[in-house]
Design a protein around this motif. Structure first.
Motif: not given
Length: 692
Positions: A233-242
């Motif tokens: 998930l790229d929701a600048d400024p947040l990124t999440i990788k599962l």
């Protein structure tokens, strides 16, 4: 359906896809001529260009991994100086030696292995197939300041390919000697354009085996399947990788024979592993299951980034095999190993290109290991545990805090300092004998690092480093071994010439080594003992040199040489193995030199079709298994090659590994049992790949 038919169907499917879509589906192939100045690594937990990192680092890009048909740990360490990998009794367990520091039973590997930011917590997680990789980074020298107690000799950072915003993928099939086959592939694309992406990778492989016992029966066959899924998930400024994966398989194991001796009691050609070959009346088998999951969260606050990496991994292996390693039905062994690891790493790191650059963080790991070992008289379909019946449980809890700060005194001169404190608590018990085996131990250490680097020119950098390494002690079965500690001194340089088309990097090092680990196994008709002991003092000196060149757009080449002189300076008496006379001898399991070279040449056949030839050679020095330097495997040369015809969409070709058919003992008993583990012989086959 037979496996050869399955490969033929795959090849036909690839051909039909190519015919149907042709160049319209083409994507640019990975650039094998990428300059070292363009390679970005995350070896120091931040993105940096390879030639800007004042460390001894080797990198294999995704294109090199594909070209070299690199499927496991052994494949890529053969291309890296001063490192070797050895198989042991169990197929799950691969032991590593880097810069004179070796694996041992019951201990963490001497190299911290990190997959997508998650540290593997045991030897048992190492020997998995590699699939769908972006790059592999091998850092030599202690990396404990950032990676903790398992990084006493270095770190291996494995980065898988990320999910993509464009729909893409590949399918690959190989078929070769021993009815060996491997089908692999990946697909990636957007779930929500520009924000949520997925990637799914998988493989299935099998073989009848390449190693035969004394009766001519193949004993190393097996099969394995694996699938890995990723969400980003790229929701600048947040990124999440599962990320999560599952692997399951079974195959041959416990592949050992008894090396012959002459009338005087001397071993006869230890590396002639076909003489006599395994004679066990039981064909050893193992079943293995890996599972893992992780979550990485990054939040960019502007001047700094907060990162949290949570990981969970679980492995279980069940083994049944011979114990006496003779043709007689005497004794058998039944083992169940399991390891469960939970990691949490949280850190803050500065952003930008200012004079100061820093990282601070904390780390926690909980590791549970069990060993269920039963040895005894053979009965139909099993055994009676008359010799040993153990149910060993070990729990380890590790906590650490760490920080690293670098300061550019001038634009050319940089000073770096780092410090980490590790604390490890271990509980160990044989639940079948809790009253006499319950034990606890604590291990802790500070790991400082200081480094000065200077850029003489934009293309030439020199550096000097002092660092201390630490690997926690622990238990091998129920015997306790102590901490390992090192003091490391290193000086090196990095340089590039001809507009970045040639890189020349080198380093020299000295290591003062305390409590070096050495493990052995005692198998008798009354006991099965696994012990790890400490060698009080060792001194190691060595150097490394690496050259990478792109003489033309059609040719890339590399050359490396590593030298390690590891000498025992002090020993302690041991009740099982001889130690008298060991002072001044070479350390066990340390190859004195490695020399490697590889080259890829691309010849255009048409505007869209190329012929590609790849070859790699490793020349590795012989090494000793024992302290008194009486058990020795010789110097060997290994050759791999790959010839293919390819476009930007598809390729088909031939591959070969260990084409010289160099045979040697990868592992050897040092307690008089003379049990040895053979390496894999020559293999070769065909391969086809299709990209979309």
């Amino acid at each position: 359906m037979s496996r050869p038919h399955l490969i033929l169907i795959l090849s036909a499917s690839v051909a039909s896809l190519v015919a149907a879509h042709g160049p319209a589906l083409a994507q640019e192939a990975s650039d094998e001529t990428e300059a070292s100045t363009d390679i970005v690594v995350t070896a120091r937990k931040r993105e940096e260009r390879l030639q800007e990192v004042p460390e001894s680092v080797s990198v294999l890009t995704g294109a090199q991994i594909d070209r070299g048909n690199i499927n496991n740990l052994k494949d890529f360490v053969a291309l890296t100086p001063n490192i070797i990998a050895r198989s042991t009794f169990r197929s799950n367990e691969t032991f590593i030696t880097l810069r004179g520091i070796a694996s041992a039973q019951g201990a963490l590997p001497p190299v911290s292995i990190i997959v997508d930011g998650v540290q593997l917590g045991s030897n048992d997680f190492i020997n998995q197939d590699l699939l769908d990789l972006e790059r592999i980074e091998v850092l030599r020298g202690p990396q404990g300041a950032l990676y903790g107690q398992g990084a006493i000799a270095g770190a291996i950072n494995i980065v898988t390919r990320n999910p993509t915003n464009d729909f893409e993928g590949f399918v690959k099939g190989t078929y070769g000697r021993g009815n060996s086959y491997r089908l692999s592939g990946a697909v990636s694309g957007p779930i929500i354009a520009d924000s949520l992406f997925f990637r799914l990778s998988a493989y299935h492989r099998g073989t009848d085996g390449l190693i035969k016992n004394a009766a001519g029966v193949r004993i190393d066959g097996g099969k394995q399947s694996s699938v890995r899924g990723q969400l980003s998930l790229d929701a600048d400024p947040l990124t999440i990788k599962l990320r999560g994966s599952w692997t399951d398989g079974d195959g041959g194991c416990c592949i050992q024979d008894k090396a012959p001796r002459d009338a005087a009691g001397n071993l006869i050609d230890l590396d002639d592993v076909t003489n006599p070959g395994a004679k066990s009346n039981i064909l050893g088998r193992e079943k293995t299951r890996f599972r893992d999951a992780s979550a990485r969260i990054d939040y960019d606050f502007g001047p700094l980034t907060l990162t949290s990496i949570t990981g969970w991994a679980d492995v279980r292996q069940k083994v049944f095999g011979d114990f006496d390693y003779t043709a007689a039905a005497l004794t058998a062994q039944d083992l169940v190993y399991s390891t469960n690891v939970v990691n949490q790493d949280i850190r803050l790191a500065s952003n930008g290109d200012g004079a100061f650059s820093w990282i601070v963080g904390g780390f926690y790991q909980k590791r549970k290991e069990t060993l269920r070992l039963r040895v005894g008289a053979e009965i139909p379909g099993g055994l009676t545990p008359t010799i040993i019946d153990q149910d060993i449980h070990k729990t380890s809890k590790s906590t650490a805090v760490y920080g690293q700060l670098s300061y550019k005194i001038t634009p050319e001169l940089e000073l770096l300092g780092a410090l980490r404190y590790d604390d490890d608590k271990e509980d160990n018990v044989d639940r079948n004998r809790p009253a006499t085996t319950q034990a606890k131990a604590k291990f802790h250490a500070l790991q400082p690092k200081a480094q000065l680097s200077y850029k003489w020119t934009p293309d030439i950098m020199v550096y000097a480093t002092y660092s201390e390494g630490f690997r926690a002690g622990g238990f091998s079965q129920t015997s306790l071994f102590d901490n390992e500690k090192t003091r490391n001194y290193e000086a090196g340089f990095k340089s590039q010439f001809a507009d970045g088309r040639v890189t020349l990097n080198g380093s020299v090092f000295h290591i003062d080594y305390q409590n070096q680990l050495l493990s052995y196994v005692v198998n008798t008709n009354t006991a099965a003992i696994r012990r790890t002991i400490n060698i009080p003092k060792t001194a190691i000196d060595g150097f490394e040199l690496e050259v990478n060149a792109r003489p033309s757009r059609s040719l890339t080449a590399s050359f490396s040489v590593g030298f390690t002189d590891s000498v025992v300076k002090k020993v302690a008496p041991d009740p099982v193995i001889p130690t008298a006379g060991a002072v001044g001898k070479k350390s066990p399991l340390v190859a004195p030199f490695t020399v490697g070279a590889s080259a890829t040449h691309r010849t255009p056949l048409t505007d869209t079709l190329d012929f590609v030839a790849y070859g790699a050679v490793q020349h590795r020095g012989g090494y000793y298994f024992d302290l008194t330097n009486t058990i020795h495997t010789g110097t060997k040369t290994f050759v791999d090659a790959n010839l293919s015809i390819e476009t930007s969409v598809w390729s088909i070709g031939l591959y070969g590994k260990n084409l010289t058919n160099a045979r040697f003992a990868e592992n050897m008993s040092i307690t008089g049992a003379d049990l040895r583990v053979p390496n894999q012989p020559r293999s070769y086959g065909v391969e086809a790949r299709y990209r979309f």
